[in-house]
Design an enzyme around this catalytic site. Sequence first.
Site, short mmCIF file in Angstrom:
data_model
loop_
_atom_site.label_atom_id
_atom_site.label_comp_id
_atom_site.label_asym_id
_atom_site.label_seq_id
_atom_site.Cartn_x
_atom_site.Cartn_y
_atom_site.Cartn_z
N GLY A 288 0.83 -1.21 0.00
CA GLY A 288 0.00 0.00 0.00
C GLY A 288 0.86 1.25 0.00
O GLY A 288 2.08 1.18 0.11
N GLY B 19 2.72 3.67 1.44
CA GLY B 19 3.29 3.84 2.77
C GLY B 19 3.88 5.22 2.98
O GLY B 19 4.23 5.60 4.11
N ARG B 20 4.02 5.96 1.88
CA ARG B 20 4.59 7.31 2.04
C ARG B 20 4.11 8.25 0.94
O ARG B 20 4.71 9.29 0.70
CB ARG B 20 6.10 7.25 2.00
CG ARG B 20 6.64 6.54 0.77
CD ARG B 20 8.06 6.83 0.61
NE ARG B 20 8.70 5.94 -0.34
CZ ARG B 20 9.95 6.04 -0.67
NH1 ARG B 20 10.68 6.98 -0.13
NH2 ARG B 20 10.47 5.22 -1.55
N ASP C 204 9.18 5.26 7.54
CA ASP C 204 8.90 6.56 8.18
C ASP C 204 7.95 7.44 7.36
O ASP C 204 7.67 8.57 7.75
CB ASP C 204 10.22 7.30 8.45
CG ASP C 204 11.04 7.50 7.18
OD1 ASP C 204 10.51 7.25 6.07
OD2 ASP C 204 12.22 7.90 7.30
N ARG D 140 -2.19 -0.65 -9.54
CA ARG D 140 -1.07 -1.56 -9.83
C ARG D 140 -1.58 -2.98 -10.01
O ARG D 140 -2.69 -3.32 -9.57
CB ARG D 140 -0.09 -1.50 -8.64
CG ARG D 140 0.44 -0.08 -8.40
CD ARG D 140 0.58 0.19 -6.90
NE ARG D 140 0.76 1.61 -6.62
CZ ARG D 140 1.94 2.24 -6.59
NH1 ARG D 140 3.04 1.55 -6.78
NH2 ARG D 140 2.02 3.52 -6.35
N ASP E 123 3.88 -4.70 -7.47
CA ASP E 123 3.29 -3.47 -6.91
C ASP E 123 3.84 -2.23 -7.59
O ASP E 123 3.38 -1.12 -7.31
CB ASP E 123 3.53 -3.39 -5.39
CG ASP E 123 4.99 -3.56 -5.03
OD1 ASP E 123 5.58 -4.57 -5.44
OD2 ASP E 123 5.55 -2.67 -4.35
N ASN E 124 4.81 -2.40 -8.47
CA ASN E 124 5.40 -1.24 -9.14
C ASN E 124 5.06 -1.18 -10.63
O ASN E 124 5.60 -0.36 -11.36
CB ASN E 124 6.91 -1.22 -8.96
CG ASN E 124 7.29 -0.91 -7.52
OD1 ASN E 124 6.51 -0.30 -6.78
ND2 ASN E 124 8.47 -1.34 -7.11
P1 AMP Z 1 8.95 0.68 -3.46
O1 AMP Z 1 9.70 -0.58 -3.72
O2 AMP Z 1 9.75 1.91 -3.23
O3 AMP Z 1 7.92 0.90 -4.51
O4 AMP Z 1 8.17 0.47 -2.07
C1 AMP Z 1 7.55 -0.73 -1.66
C2 AMP Z 1 6.59 -0.49 -0.53
O5 AMP Z 1 7.25 0.07 0.60
C3 AMP Z 1 5.45 0.44 -0.85
O6 AMP Z 1 4.31 -0.02 -0.18
C4 AMP Z 1 5.92 1.77 -0.27
O7 AMP Z 1 4.87 2.63 0.03
C5 AMP Z 1 6.65 1.30 0.97
N1 AMP Z 1 7.71 2.23 1.39
C6 AMP Z 1 8.90 2.48 0.81
N2 AMP Z 1 9.62 3.39 1.49
C7 AMP Z 1 8.86 3.74 2.56
C8 AMP Z 1 9.03 4.64 3.66
N3 AMP Z 1 10.13 5.36 3.81
N4 AMP Z 1 8.03 4.73 4.55
C9 AMP Z 1 6.90 4.01 4.44
N5 AMP Z 1 6.68 3.15 3.44
C10 AMP Z 1 7.64 3.01 2.51
MG MG Z 2 6.32 0.97 -5.09
#
Ligand code: AMP
Ligand code: MG
Length: 481
Positions: free
Chosen positions: A82, A84-85, A117, A175, A243-244
């Site tokens: 989901g 997360g940021r 975070d 996604r 998810d990407n």
């Molecule tokens: P990503 O591989 O960057 O697309 O991230 C994978 C998952 O981790 C997604 O659900 C993001 O929202 C979450 N995520 C990545 N970095 C952070 C962060 N600093 N704080 C909270 N969630 C994160």
């Molecule tokens: Mg992502």
Amino acid sequence: MHFNSRYPTLSSKLYHHQQPLPLKGAKAGHFNMSLANQLQWSEEDKSAWVEICSGQKTFAEFEPLAMVYAGHQFGQWAGQLGDGRGLLIAQILDQNNQTIDLHLKGAGSTPYSRMGDGRAVLRSVIREYLAGHALNALGVPSSNAVGFTTSEQGVQREKLELGAMMLRTSDCHIRLGHFEWINQYQPTLLSEFTQKCIEWHYPKCLDAEQPILAFATQVIQRTAVMIAQWQLVGFAHGVMNTDNLNITGSTLDFGPYGFMERFRPNWINNHSDYNARYTYQQQPSIGHWNLWNWLNNLVPLCPAHYEKEQWKEDLAQCLEHFEPIFLEHYKHGLSQKMGLPSFHKDSFDCAMAFLRILQSEQLDYTQSFIRLQNKYYDQIKDDCLDRHQFESFFAQYESIREHQNIEALDAQMTLANPQYILRNHMAQKAIELAERNDFSEVERLFQLLSTPFTRQPELETASDLAPLPTDIPEIMVSCSS
Ligand code: AMP
Ligand code: MG
């Protein structure tokens, strides 16, 4: 802005309403005025861009929300993920009446933050901002961004960095992983959700005999075309988790991406990818794997009058389109880059011979095509240890081009071969200056990459045109962002 707030019409189980949490001392980073104009931002919105791109100003027409989804990360089921940021802060109409999502990245933690975070650092924001802009200008379907802001707030990564936020735009933030989440946790929502995806993103499929099969085929085809375009410009996404990847085949969430310099098909830009799953050359097969995985999520949508086994077979059949569509686009694009006629039976062979030279001689992908385009054949040959390999390629190249319309082939080369890509060391320099509050290099790269097919001597520096010498250590890019 002209709002078309449609995501919140879905079941509230699919998102969580949440306001952005601004960073301390937020200030301007860079603003993409021409994109704001395409998105029909009013003068008032434009003058408030820093407030909007730092989460200080939201809109009465849209209550910000974090989406929930799931995913397979590095080939393993990761369960619920989901936003997360990042938060969806608006859905607006652009000047072509297309709905565009405004997604504020780095806006604070959400129920989906897990251990994170909720923040993004200036380094990763600049990388994503410039790459989205570069891909769009190269004609590769991709997210983009209206602007980014920096701050005075420290955010801990391997070291303490500056927090930042970016206002990302995309035609779709749904996604493949959305379908995975729904099947796993709320399967009763699948039918309506899929129906909405079709209505919003593939309305023509509603007229097909089997809209779901037509939809699946479209998603597969668009993803195949996007990946073919990545391969042609030498782009390695870096984290092709389910998810990407979105359902419209526009590039999304490319954290540890890279534009390839010296031609290495097994090149991996993401140093957190220990098993080298997402190398440049694996992208087509990983795309296929992700889509195969995704199709399983459509199995429960078997229409009442259908045999379940037949439905599964028909879904699997949709995936048969992937490889031919990928190859058609890749081969055609490569012929254009080479200045060879795409109908000629030997063109692809000849292009492969050229790529083998780039690989064995470790030549720069972008620069070598520009040399070919400029007919600086001797420069390429002089860089080769194995001159014989070059000569035999060149004999075939000339023989195919003989008796062709050279002017037309040369013209297509200039449209297919960028002069500039975003090399890691270019982004790195812009980041280092920006961390000292100097955004001039971000601005210069932004301008340079706006028209990547045109040489801009007044803006370019020598290091924009070539990889760093091999004795300088490579810039390490990890998932940390
Ligand atoms: P990503 O591989 O960057 O697309 O991230 C994978 C998952 O981790 C997604 O659900 C993001 O929202 C979450 N995520 C990545 N970095 C952070 C962060 N600093 N704080 C909270 N969630 C994160
Ligand atoms: Mg992502």
